[in-house]
Design an enzyme around this catalytic site. Structure first.
Site, PDB file in Angstrom:
ATOM      1  N   HIS A 175      81.796   9.562  25.951  1.00 18.29           N
ATOM      2  CA  HIS A 175      82.510   9.450  24.676  1.00 18.29           C
ATOM      3  C   HIS A 175      83.722   8.524  24.799  1.00 18.29           C
ATOM      4  CE1 HIS A 175      85.541  11.060  21.712  1.00 18.29           C
ATOM      5  NE2 HIS A 175      84.560  10.701  20.924  1.00 18.29           N
ATOM      6  N   HIS A 188      84.617   4.787  22.795  1.00 18.60           N
ATOM      7  CA  HIS A 188      85.871   4.350  22.176  1.00 18.60           C
ATOM      8  C   HIS A 188      86.366   3.032  22.782  1.00 18.60           C
ATOM      9  CE1 HIS A 188      87.610   7.923  19.836  1.00 18.60           C
ATOM     10  NE2 HIS A 188      86.372   8.276  20.138  1.00 18.60           N
ATOM     11  N   GLU A 228      94.114   5.173  24.385  1.00 22.29           N
ATOM     12  CA  GLU A 228      92.921   5.807  23.822  1.00 22.29           C
ATOM     13  C   GLU A 228      92.745   7.232  24.338  1.00 22.29           C
ATOM     14  OE1 GLU A 228      90.337   5.456  20.783  1.00 22.29           O
ATOM     15  OE2 GLU A 228      91.839   4.028  21.488  1.00 22.29           O
TER      16      GLU A 228
END
Length: 422
Positions: free
Chosen positions: A51, A55, A124
């Protein structure tokens, strides 16, 4: 290769599969790459890595920074997005057909040439930690992660897609790059497009742009092993959020379509048994529905309800009794209605280029070939009362999975609920 679905499929020399589903009546195109790796391909120490990579690929490449990626797709009125699931990671775009080369170039760029800048990675991480916190603060979201964990404990299939906060905080750039080099191989990927697309032109374009995907071999996957059990998360909430479920089926299971029909008539819509009995007749809930999650080798089936602590004592017996009695009280009219709902949903989804693009990629990753929509409709229409009765018995033979979030002291014991299902 041309299939009777109308889809065309070509395997490039590097192993990447390119597939198209042409819709000549539209002026747009959807295109994306579906990679057959996700959360279940992580070990415990890297849970959330897939995941996080999803991003990070949008944060800059050797040719474009993050702002340029966003600007270029929106300059032509298109959009890009991505998602991570337990078995796949996808990067896709929708544009006018004349801008398809740009979309392919952007997807190729982010998948092959992202730089994974350490400063961007630091930022992030914070974004994803906020995303995790948001889910944890939303009980009707987080309960499904808990449900997955109880159904598949201590194994990749039971871990959350967003990952564990400690892993997200600590994972470094080298681990991201290593995961991509290990898992993002052309042999486990499908580049799919639907809409106003020319197959041969797309094959040539993809062949020239996807020229340095990692040479990864097919990822090893730990076999899913459904267990079941219970989890109670006590929280000060106005509602009690409740899920109850059983071992379901894999994509290739002969009962796959029967389970979709069963789920639809049991709790899949406003005419379903649970919605009519629990909400419409008794007013005990705002939200109640059944759900299925299927994987390459296993699956789950369950029901979710959000209700008050005072009402849960009435909701649980109904949920159990409706499933127990389903095989004996099923009527052809409600079975026909459930089949019609599934058929209509499938055929109406075919009007979307994005959906057709994703369906084609999924069929190739799961089944190794395009699947004719007429064949799917035939299998749905073949589901009869005997199949539903047998499937109910199959579900009830498995160990139940029960999860509750909220005022859990108002819920009867797991053993008592399990006894109701005998």
């Amino acid at each position: 290769m041309t299939d009777n679905t109308g889809a065309k499929v070509t395997k490039l020399s590097n192993g990447l599969t390119v597939a198209t589903d042409r819709i000549p009546s539209v002026s747009s195109a959807s295109v994306g790459i579906w990679i057959g790796v996700g959360t279940r391909h992580e070990n415990a120490e890297e849970n959330g890595l897939a995941h996080l990579i999803e991003h990070m690929v949008f944060k800059g490449t050797r040719r474009r920074d993050a702002a340029a990626i966003a600007r270029e797709i929106e300059d032509v009125g298109g959009h890009m997005n991505a998602y991570t699931s337990r078995e796949q990671t996808a990067y896709f775009a929708r544009v006018l057909s004349e801008d398809l080369p740009l979309a392919v170039d952007l997807i190729a760029d982010i998948v092959q040439d992202s730089v994974y800048d350490t400063e961007e990675l630091s930022r992030e991480r914070t974004v994803i930690l906020q995303e995790i916190a948001q889910v944890n603060d939303t009980p009707d979201d987080v309960i499904f992660d808990h449900f997955q964990e109880v159904a598949f404990p201590d194994q990749p299939l039971g871990r959350p897609v967003l990952g564990m906060p400690d892993v997200v905080r600590s994972v470094g750039r080298d681990r991201l790059v290593n995961y991509i080099d290990t898992n993002y191989g052309p042999g486990s990927s499908v580049l799919s497009a639907s809409g106003d697309v020319d197959h041969d032109a797309l094959v040539e374009l993809v062949g020239s742009r996807f020229d340095h995907l990692p040479g990864a071999s097919e990822s090893e996957t730990e076999q899913g092993a459904y267990k079941g059990g219970e989890m109670r998360v006590k929280k000060d909430l106005d509602q009690l959020h409740f899920t109850l479920g059983f071992r379901g089926v894999s994509y290739s299971d002969p009962d796959f379509y029967a389970l979709q029909v069963l789920s639809t008539l049991y709790g899949g819509g406003m005419s379903s048994r649970l919605f009519q009995e629990v909400r419409e007749k008794r007013g005990l809930v705002y939200s109640i529905h059944s759900f299925t999650s299927c994987y390459m080798d296993d699956g789950i089936f369950g029901v979710y309800a959000g209700t008050g602590p005072d009402e849960i004592g009435e909701v649980v017996p109904i949920v159990c009794d409706e499933l127990l009695s389903l095989g004996d009280t099923l009527q052809e009219g409600e079975l026909a209605r459930a089949r019609a709902q599934l058929k209509a949903s499938l055929l109406m989804s075919r009007e979307s280029t994005s959906t057709r693009c994703e369906q084609l990629a999924n069929h190739l990753l799961v089944h190794g070939r395009p699947v004719d929509v007429d064949d799917i409709v035939a299998k749905v229409e073949a589901v009869d009362e005997d199949m539903i009765r047998r499937l109910v018995g199959r579900l009830l033979k498995t160990t139940p999975t029960m999860v509750a979030v909220g005022a859990t002291q108002s819920l009867e014991s797991y053993d008592a609920i399990r006894a109701r299902l005998q």
